[in-house]
Design a protein around this motif. Sequence first.
Motif, short mmCIF file in Angstrom:
data_model
loop_
_atom_site.label_atom_id
_atom_site.label_comp_id
_atom_site.label_asym_id
_atom_site.label_seq_id
_atom_site.Cartn_x
_atom_site.Cartn_y
_atom_site.Cartn_z
N MET A 161 0.03 -12.04 3.95
CA MET A 161 -0.40 -13.44 4.00
C MET A 161 0.78 -14.35 4.31
SD MET A 161 -3.02 -13.42 0.73
CE MET A 161 -3.35 -15.19 0.76
N THR A 162 1.90 -14.09 3.64
CA THR A 162 3.10 -14.90 3.88
C THR A 162 3.60 -14.73 5.31
OG1 THR A 162 3.75 -14.71 1.56
CG2 THR A 162 5.48 -15.28 3.14
N LYS A 163 3.58 -13.50 5.79
CA LYS A 163 4.01 -13.24 7.17
C LYS A 163 3.12 -13.97 8.16
CE LYS A 163 4.98 -9.43 10.37
NZ LYS A 163 4.97 -7.94 10.55
N GLY A 164 1.80 -13.94 7.91
CA GLY A 164 0.88 -14.63 8.80
C GLY A 164 1.09 -16.13 8.80
N LEU A 165 1.28 -16.73 7.64
CA LEU A 165 1.50 -18.17 7.53
C LEU A 165 2.81 -18.58 8.22
CD1 LEU A 165 0.37 -18.71 3.84
CD2 LEU A 165 -0.76 -19.62 5.88
N THR A 166 3.83 -17.75 8.07
CA THR A 166 5.11 -18.03 8.74
C THR A 166 4.95 -18.01 10.24
OG1 THR A 166 6.32 -17.05 6.87
CG2 THR A 166 7.52 -17.29 8.95
N ASN A 167 4.25 -17.01 10.75
CA ASN A 167 4.04 -16.91 12.19
C ASN A 167 3.20 -18.08 12.72
OD1 ASN A 167 5.54 -14.61 12.37
ND2 ASN A 167 3.81 -13.21 12.44
N ILE A 168 2.22 -18.52 11.95
CA ILE A 168 1.42 -19.69 12.35
C ILE A 168 2.32 -20.92 12.47
CG2 ILE A 168 -0.35 -21.31 11.56
CD1 ILE A 168 -1.82 -18.87 10.36
N PHE A 169 3.20 -21.11 11.53
CA PHE A 169 4.11 -22.27 11.55
C PHE A 169 4.95 -22.27 12.82
CE2 PHE A 169 8.19 -24.28 10.68
CZ PHE A 169 7.80 -25.51 10.17
N TYR A 170 5.40 -21.09 13.25
CA TYR A 170 6.26 -20.99 14.43
C TYR A 170 5.48 -20.70 15.70
CZ TYR A 170 10.33 -21.12 11.37
OH TYR A 170 11.29 -21.51 10.46
N ASN A 171 4.15 -20.86 15.64
CA ASN A 171 3.29 -20.66 16.81
C ASN A 171 3.45 -19.27 17.41
OD1 ASN A 171 2.08 -23.31 16.87
ND2 ASN A 171 4.05 -24.08 17.64
N LYS A 172 3.52 -18.27 16.54
CA LYS A 172 3.65 -16.89 16.97
C LYS A 172 2.35 -16.14 16.63
CE LYS A 172 7.80 -17.68 18.30
NZ LYS A 172 8.10 -17.78 19.75
N PRO A 173 2.09 -15.04 17.35
CA PRO A 173 0.88 -14.26 17.05
C PRO A 173 0.90 -13.78 15.60
CG PRO A 173 1.85 -13.56 19.13
CD PRO A 173 2.84 -14.49 18.48
N TYR A 174 -0.27 -13.72 15.00
CA TYR A 174 -0.36 -13.29 13.61
C TYR A 174 -1.59 -12.42 13.41
CZ TYR A 174 -3.96 -16.88 13.25
OH TYR A 174 -5.09 -17.63 13.44
N GLU A 175 -1.54 -11.64 12.37
CA GLU A 175 -2.68 -10.81 11.99
C GLU A 175 -3.23 -11.32 10.67
OE1 GLU A 175 -1.49 -6.76 11.79
OE2 GLU A 175 -0.92 -6.63 13.91
N LEU A 176 -4.56 -11.28 10.56
CA LEU A 176 -5.18 -11.67 9.31
C LEU A 176 -4.88 -10.62 8.24
CD1 LEU A 176 -8.70 -12.87 10.54
CD2 LEU A 176 -6.77 -14.30 9.85
N ALA A 177 -4.59 -11.08 7.05
CA ALA A 177 -4.39 -10.15 5.94
C ALA A 177 -5.71 -9.47 5.63
CB ALA A 177 -3.88 -10.91 4.72
N THR A 178 -5.67 -8.17 5.43
CA THR A 178 -6.89 -7.42 5.15
C THR A 178 -6.98 -7.11 3.66
OG1 THR A 178 -5.75 -5.32 5.60
CG2 THR A 178 -6.89 -6.37 7.44
N GLU A 179 -8.19 -6.76 3.24
CA GLU A 179 -8.38 -6.40 1.85
C GLU A 179 -7.65 -5.10 1.53
OE1 GLU A 179 -12.46 -5.48 0.90
OE2 GLU A 179 -12.82 -4.65 2.88
N ASN A 180 -7.40 -4.87 0.28
CA ASN A 180 -6.69 -3.67 -0.13
C ASN A 180 -7.42 -2.41 0.31
OD1 ASN A 180 -4.73 -5.22 -1.42
ND2 ASN A 180 -5.85 -5.26 -3.34
N VAL A 181 -6.65 -1.35 0.48
CA VAL A 181 -7.21 -0.09 0.96
C VAL A 181 -8.31 0.41 0.05
CG1 VAL A 181 -6.69 2.35 1.29
CG2 VAL A 181 -5.20 0.63 2.30
N ASP A 182 -8.10 0.33 -1.27
CA ASP A 182 -9.12 0.86 -2.17
C ASP A 182 -10.43 0.08 -2.06
OD1 ASP A 182 -8.05 -1.38 -3.32
OD2 ASP A 182 -7.90 -0.56 -5.34
N SER A 183 -10.34 -1.23 -1.81
CA SER A 183 -11.55 -2.02 -1.62
C SER A 183 -12.27 -1.62 -0.34
CB SER A 183 -11.21 -3.51 -1.57
OG SER A 183 -10.69 -3.96 -2.81
N GLN A 184 -11.51 -1.38 0.73
CA GLN A 184 -12.12 -0.95 1.98
C GLN A 184 -12.83 0.39 1.80
OE1 GLN A 184 -9.81 -1.53 5.69
NE2 GLN A 184 -8.21 -2.40 4.40
N LEU A 185 -12.19 1.30 1.09
CA LEU A 185 -12.80 2.62 0.86
C LEU A 185 -14.03 2.50 -0.02
CD1 LEU A 185 -9.53 4.70 0.29
CD2 LEU A 185 -11.05 4.82 2.27
N TYR A 186 -13.96 1.65 -1.03
CA TYR A 186 -15.10 1.50 -1.93
C TYR A 186 -16.30 0.89 -1.22
CZ TYR A 186 -17.82 0.33 -6.08
OH TYR A 186 -18.81 0.23 -7.01
#
Length: 291
Positions: A161-186
């Motif tokens: 999330m922090t990496k994405g927000l930093t990239n947004i500030f500098y107008n750089k490509p960003y990826e959305l933070a995803t849910e935790n692996v265990d949540s995805q598996l569940y």
Amino acid sequence: MKKVTQRRYQDVLQENIFKPLNMHDTGYDSNAKIINQRASGYNNNLDGYTNADYLDMSIPYAAGSLYSTARDLVKWDQALYADKLINKELKKEMYTVSKQRNYALGWEVNQLDADKYGKPLTQVQHGGGIEGFNAFISRIIEDQLLVVILNNTGGAPMTPMTKGLTNIFYNKPYELATENVDSQLYHALQSGGIAQLKSKYNQLDEQKIPLRERSINYFGYELIAMEKLDAAITIFKLNAAKYPNSANTHDSLGEAYLAANQPELALKSYQRALELNPDSESAKQAIKKLQ
């Protein structure tokens, strides 16, 4: 600190930092105090939210007993730039990393890619967590950029999330933070059963998403607690296949087989665990009972 100042830790902070900086919503937490709009901590479990376990804040002490707000942390951040708290010499020392790693005095210090961001950038950051809460703070020194994320649901993907927000500030490509692996598996298990659970695990593995042994093992025990034994066995088998030389993965698989009343398969798993770790007392005791 008490030996030097002859005052309590929380009083020193209040008098020397919080009060001078008008950080009125920051302090040393205590269950005895009435704090207006104090957030409660929750656990975000696979099957829903629960109240976090009680923790007397005198126990974590300086390692995690403070409460604050994003607005107050902005005041603290700006005070560091204005030399209100400590002088330049001490700040230089605070940001100087050790010889072993990129960790300084209470900060992880990273030099961001100058080619990507167009100039050298120094990021000082740190995360933390306690029952029911986790938090992350990131400071880009050159541009006085501050990212503060405070969460009261036990755990969130703060670093991406922090990496994405930093990239947004500098107008750089960003990826959305995803849910935790265990949540995805569940969620895969809920939507498509064991077959979908396996498929999702393999998909994440192919995508090079970290499937850490410890995290997947913990997920398996959550499934046991929820009495989803077939799913737990599936997860432990996948974990053992990915980490075949780990005694712990086979030991956990044996425990799942026992919970599912499959003693013969449990015995084989415990025997394999003992082969990998001849000092494993849990495997020895389990084998003794099963033979």
